[in-house]
Design a protein around this motif. Structure first.
Motif, PDB file in Angstrom:
ATOM      1  N   ARG A 172      47.790 -22.629 -31.987  1.00  0.00           N
ATOM      2  CA  ARG A 172      47.595 -24.008 -32.462  1.00  0.00           C
ATOM      3  C   ARG A 172      48.840 -24.863 -32.275  1.00  0.00           C
ATOM      4  O   ARG A 172      48.784 -25.936 -31.684  1.00  0.00           O
ATOM      5  CB  ARG A 172      47.179 -23.992 -33.937  1.00  0.00           C
ATOM      6  N   TRP A 173      49.960 -24.414 -32.800  1.00  0.00           N
ATOM      7  CA  TRP A 173      51.161 -25.245 -32.774  1.00  0.00           C
ATOM      8  C   TRP A 173      51.797 -25.334 -31.388  1.00  0.00           C
ATOM      9  O   TRP A 173      52.204 -26.422 -30.980  1.00  0.00           O
ATOM     10  CB  TRP A 173      52.154 -24.802 -33.840  1.00  0.00           C
ATOM     11  N   PRO A 174      51.861 -24.234 -30.641  1.00  0.00           N
ATOM     12  CA  PRO A 174      52.378 -24.398 -29.270  1.00  0.00           C
ATOM     13  C   PRO A 174      51.507 -25.332 -28.422  1.00  0.00           C
ATOM     14  O   PRO A 174      52.032 -26.170 -27.687  1.00  0.00           O
ATOM     15  CB  PRO A 174      52.366 -22.974 -28.703  1.00  0.00           C
ATOM     16  N   ALA A 175      50.194 -25.190 -28.545  1.00  0.00           N
ATOM     17  CA  ALA A 175      49.298 -26.062 -27.769  1.00  0.00           C
ATOM     18  C   ALA A 175      49.442 -27.513 -28.204  1.00  0.00           C
ATOM     19  O   ALA A 175      49.445 -28.426 -27.361  1.00  0.00           O
ATOM     20  CB  ALA A 175      47.851 -25.597 -27.924  1.00  0.00           C
ATOM     21  N   THR A 176      49.574 -27.739 -29.495  1.00  0.00           N
ATOM     22  CA  THR A 176      49.765 -29.101 -29.997  1.00  0.00           C
ATOM     23  C   THR A 176      51.073 -29.679 -29.469  1.00  0.00           C
ATOM     24  O   THR A 176      51.108 -30.813 -28.970  1.00  0.00           O
ATOM     25  CB  THR A 176      49.753 -29.127 -31.536  1.00  0.00           C
ATOM     26  N   GLN A 188      42.213 -31.622 -33.033  1.00  0.00           N
ATOM     27  CA  GLN A 188      41.444 -30.754 -32.139  1.00  0.00           C
ATOM     28  C   GLN A 188      41.957 -29.319 -32.189  1.00  0.00           C
ATOM     29  O   GLN A 188      41.177 -28.378 -32.285  1.00  0.00           O
ATOM     30  CB  GLN A 188      41.517 -31.279 -30.705  1.00  0.00           C
ATOM     31  N   PHE A 189      43.272 -29.143 -32.152  1.00  0.00           N
ATOM     32  CA  PHE A 189      43.812 -27.785 -32.169  1.00  0.00           C
ATOM     33  C   PHE A 189      43.674 -27.143 -33.549  1.00  0.00           C
ATOM     34  O   PHE A 189      43.536 -25.922 -33.642  1.00  0.00           O
ATOM     35  CB  PHE A 189      45.259 -27.769 -31.665  1.00  0.00           C
ATOM     36  N   ARG A 190      43.678 -27.934 -34.608  1.00  0.00           N
ATOM     37  CA  ARG A 190      43.400 -27.393 -35.943  1.00  0.00           C
ATOM     38  C   ARG A 190      41.966 -26.876 -35.994  1.00  0.00           C
ATOM     39  O   ARG A 190      41.696 -25.778 -36.472  1.00  0.00           O
ATOM     40  CB  ARG A 190      43.621 -28.452 -37.022  1.00  0.00           C
ATOM     41  N   TYR A 191      41.049 -27.683 -35.480  1.00  0.00           N
ATOM     42  CA  TYR A 191      39.638 -27.308 -35.464  1.00  0.00           C
ATOM     43  C   TYR A 191      39.426 -26.030 -34.642  1.00  0.00           C
ATOM     44  O   TYR A 191      38.711 -25.117 -35.075  1.00  0.00           O
ATOM     45  CB  TYR A 191      38.792 -28.454 -34.888  1.00  0.00           C
ATOM     46  N   LEU A 192      40.050 -25.962 -33.456  1.00  0.00           N
ATOM     47  CA  LEU A 192      39.914 -24.761 -32.624  1.00  0.00           C
ATOM     48  C   LEU A 192      40.473 -23.527 -33.325  1.00  0.00           C
ATOM     49  O   LEU A 192      39.906 -22.438 -33.208  1.00  0.00           O
ATOM     50  CB  LEU A 192      40.598 -24.967 -31.276  1.00  0.00           C
ATOM     51  N   PHE A 221      45.769 -40.306 -29.658  1.00  0.00           N
ATOM     52  CA  PHE A 221      45.663 -38.916 -29.239  1.00  0.00           C
ATOM     53  C   PHE A 221      46.828 -38.094 -29.769  1.00  0.00           C
ATOM     54  O   PHE A 221      46.637 -36.987 -30.256  1.00  0.00           O
ATOM     55  CB  PHE A 221      45.622 -38.821 -27.705  1.00  0.00           C
ATOM     56  N   GLN A 222      48.025 -38.643 -29.655  1.00  0.00           N
ATOM     57  CA  GLN A 222      49.238 -37.933 -30.029  1.00  0.00           C
ATOM     58  C   GLN A 222      49.284 -37.624 -31.525  1.00  0.00           C
ATOM     59  O   GLN A 222      49.755 -36.568 -31.917  1.00  0.00           O
ATOM     60  CB  GLN A 222      50.425 -38.806 -29.639  1.00  0.00           C
ATOM     61  N   THR A 223      48.837 -38.549 -32.326  1.00  0.00           N
ATOM     62  CA  THR A 223      48.998 -38.403 -33.769  1.00  0.00           C
ATOM     63  C   THR A 223      47.758 -37.878 -34.485  1.00  0.00           C
ATOM     64  O   THR A 223      47.882 -37.252 -35.533  1.00  0.00           O
ATOM     65  CB  THR A 223      49.398 -39.749 -34.401  1.00  0.00           C
ATOM     66  N   LEU A 224      46.585 -38.123 -33.945  1.00  0.00           N
ATOM     67  CA  LEU A 224      45.360 -37.740 -34.639  1.00  0.00           C
ATOM     68  C   LEU A 224      44.502 -36.747 -33.853  1.00  0.00           C
ATOM     69  O   LEU A 224      44.184 -35.668 -34.346  1.00  0.00           O
ATOM     70  CB  LEU A 224      44.523 -38.992 -34.955  1.00  0.00           C
TER      71      LEU A 224
END
Length: 158
Positions: free
Chosen positions: A47-51, A32-36, A24-27
């Motif tokens: 994207r980056w704050p949520a990640t 998921q946040f890239r896709y969103l 989950f942490q690495t992939l």
């Protein structure tokens, strides 16, 4: 005998959980946040704050897993009522506290931004659950400290 089985099964479960969390942490979470961000360009800045936040929460859970593993080792060696165990319990308490603080910040940010109560209510529920878990851990730590002191006293008498 049942404690040995429970400890062995718990160790297996901890290894499996830790492995899933690494995936989950690495992939999964970054993907998921890239896709969103691709699907909703207006939210791409999140994207980056949520990640970072979700990966941090996973890291907090991983700290709890490692500390639990170490506590299981102390149980097996009959050293759970020693000062060494308190350090691992402290690690769990601090990991939960760190995750809770970030959760509070996310709850506040989402709460002030939301136009639908669904997500803030879900975050409020998660905050309540993590609050209860943290407080239970603090009480359990106090009980462990008392038991450790009693064990030390008993060892000195014997």
């Amino acid at each position: 005998m049942i404690e040995r089985w429970a400890t062995a099964l718990l160790r297996i479960a901890l290894v499996v959980l830790f492995g899933i969390l690494v995936v989950f942490q690495t992939l999964s979470l970054p993907g998921q946040f890239r896709y969103l961000a691709e699907q909703n360009p207006e939210d791409a800045a999140l994207r980056w704050p949520a990640t970072a936040i979700t990966v941090f929460w996973v890291l907090c859970v991983q700290v709890v897993i490692v500390a639990t593993w170490r506590l299981l080792t102390l149980v097996q060696k009959d050293r759970i009522f020693t000062e060494a165990s308190l350090g691992w319990v402290d690690a769990i308490v601090w990991a939960v506290a760190a995750g809770w603080l970030v959760l509070i910040a996310v709850l506040l940010w989402v709460g002030f931004q939301a136009d639908d109560p669904g997500l803030p209510m879900l975050l409020f529920l998660a905050t309540a659950v993590v609050t209860v878990v943290g407080l239970v851990l603090i009480v359990m730590r106090a009980l462990l400290r008392q038991a450790t002191a009693l064990r030390t006293d008993m060892d000195a008498v014997i």
